[in-house]
Scaffold this active site. Structure first.
Site, PDB file in Angstrom:
ATOM      1  CG  ASP A 103      -1.710  -1.054   1.502  1.00 21.56           C
ATOM      2  OD1 ASP A 103      -2.049  -1.709   0.527  1.00 21.56           O
ATOM      3  OD2 ASP A 103      -2.053  -1.279   2.674  1.00 21.56           O
TER       4      ASP A 103
HETATM    5  N1  URA Z   1      -1.380  -5.609   4.298  1.00 21.46           N
HETATM    6  C1  URA Z   1      -1.687  -4.300   4.277  1.00 21.46           C
HETATM    7  O1  URA Z   1      -2.595  -3.861   4.981  1.00 21.46           O
HETATM    8  N2  URA Z   1      -0.974  -3.502   3.472  1.00 21.46           N
HETATM    9  C2  URA Z   1       0.026  -3.934   2.708  1.00 21.46           C
HETATM   10  O2  URA Z   1       0.648  -3.151   2.000  1.00 21.46           O
HETATM   11  C3  URA Z   1       0.340  -5.299   2.740  1.00 21.46           C
HETATM   12  C4  URA Z   1      -0.389  -6.111   3.549  1.00 21.46           C
END
Ligand code: URA
Length: 242
Positions: A103
């Site tokens: 993310d």
């Molecule tokens: N879980 C999340 O919430 N974000 C990520 O980037 C990877 C796993």
């Protein structure tokens, strides 16, 4: 024999037009000597071509890179709103593709490759490659949270997750190990236990650890590491029991 600019563009370094400028500026060496002539013919079988001192592999070389992704960039080739992870790839690797995604605000281990098959295999949900995250969150995780993760969290929208491992590390800190990659999965799993995440970093994927790779930096995996990655197998036991 092949033109120097063509050799570099086939290796995925940059477009031919940009390469001409790069070569003319004296950043490219052939067998250790600066070569500032884009049209120069080189023996692509034997020449050692380097850009800014980094040897550039021929197009058929399989490359896997590990990046310590910083927060504040998206895992995409282009984006209208945010910087992308491509910004942190050294110029000779601009054509690699990310394997999976992190993310916008998540930091940590992100792999890139020019081998589409490898990317596909590692991303296959059937493989269930384990990913480990370090999370800072509200509250302190307890045995009930650990049990809920082990059973498979039910997210706030009703989505059921596969069993996962939660390891509390004291006040407001935990390690989370998951084998699937739903949207914002770790954040949503912890939120489902009323522990919203304030910081998240992926620290391991399969047998690979982020280690002390500084944030924004990349490193090439060794052949041995690539072999280990490839040999991660579908964990039948995990899926049968659950
Ligand atoms: N879980 C999340 O919430 N974000 C990520 O980037 C990877 C796993």
């Amino acid at each position: 024999m092949q033109r120097l600019d063509r050799y570099l563009s086939e290796a995925g370094v940059e477009s031919r037009r940009k390469l001409k400028e790069i070569i003319r500026s004296g950043r490219v060496t052939v067998n250790g000597e600066i070569c500032a002539v884009p049209e120069q013919k080189i023996d692509e079988q034997t020449a050692v071509v380097a850009l800014d001192g980094q040897v550039i592999g021929r197009g058929d070389e399989r490359i896997v890179l590990m990046m310590h992704k910083p927060a504040g960039c998206v895992t995409a080739a282009t984006d209208d709103r945010y910087p992308t992870v491509m910004k942190y790839l050294p110029p000779e690797y601009k054509r690699l593709m990310p394997i999976g995604r992190l993310d916008l605000e998540t930091e940590g281990l992100l792999l890139f490759t020019n081998d589409g098959d490898l990317a596909h295999r590692l991303l296959s949900p059937k493989r269930g490659v384990e990913k480990c995250y370090y999370a800072e969150h509200a509250g302190t995780a307890d045995e009930e949270d650990v049990a809920a993760f082990a059973q498979g969290c039910v997210l706030k929208d009703g989505t059921k997750c596969l069993p996962a491992v939660l390891e509390p590390m004291g006040e407001g800190k935990s390690l989370v190990r998951v084998r699937e990659g739903k949207y914002h999965q770790v954040r949503r799993m912890l939120a489902s236990r009323n522990k919203p995440v304030s910081y998240l970093r992926r620290i391991a994927e399969g047998c690979l650890e982020l280690g002390d790779l500084p944030v924004t930096m990349t490193r090439k995996l060794t052949d041995e590491e690539i072999e280990q990655l490839e040999s991660v197998n579908f964990d039948e036991k995990f899926f049968k029991e659950n």
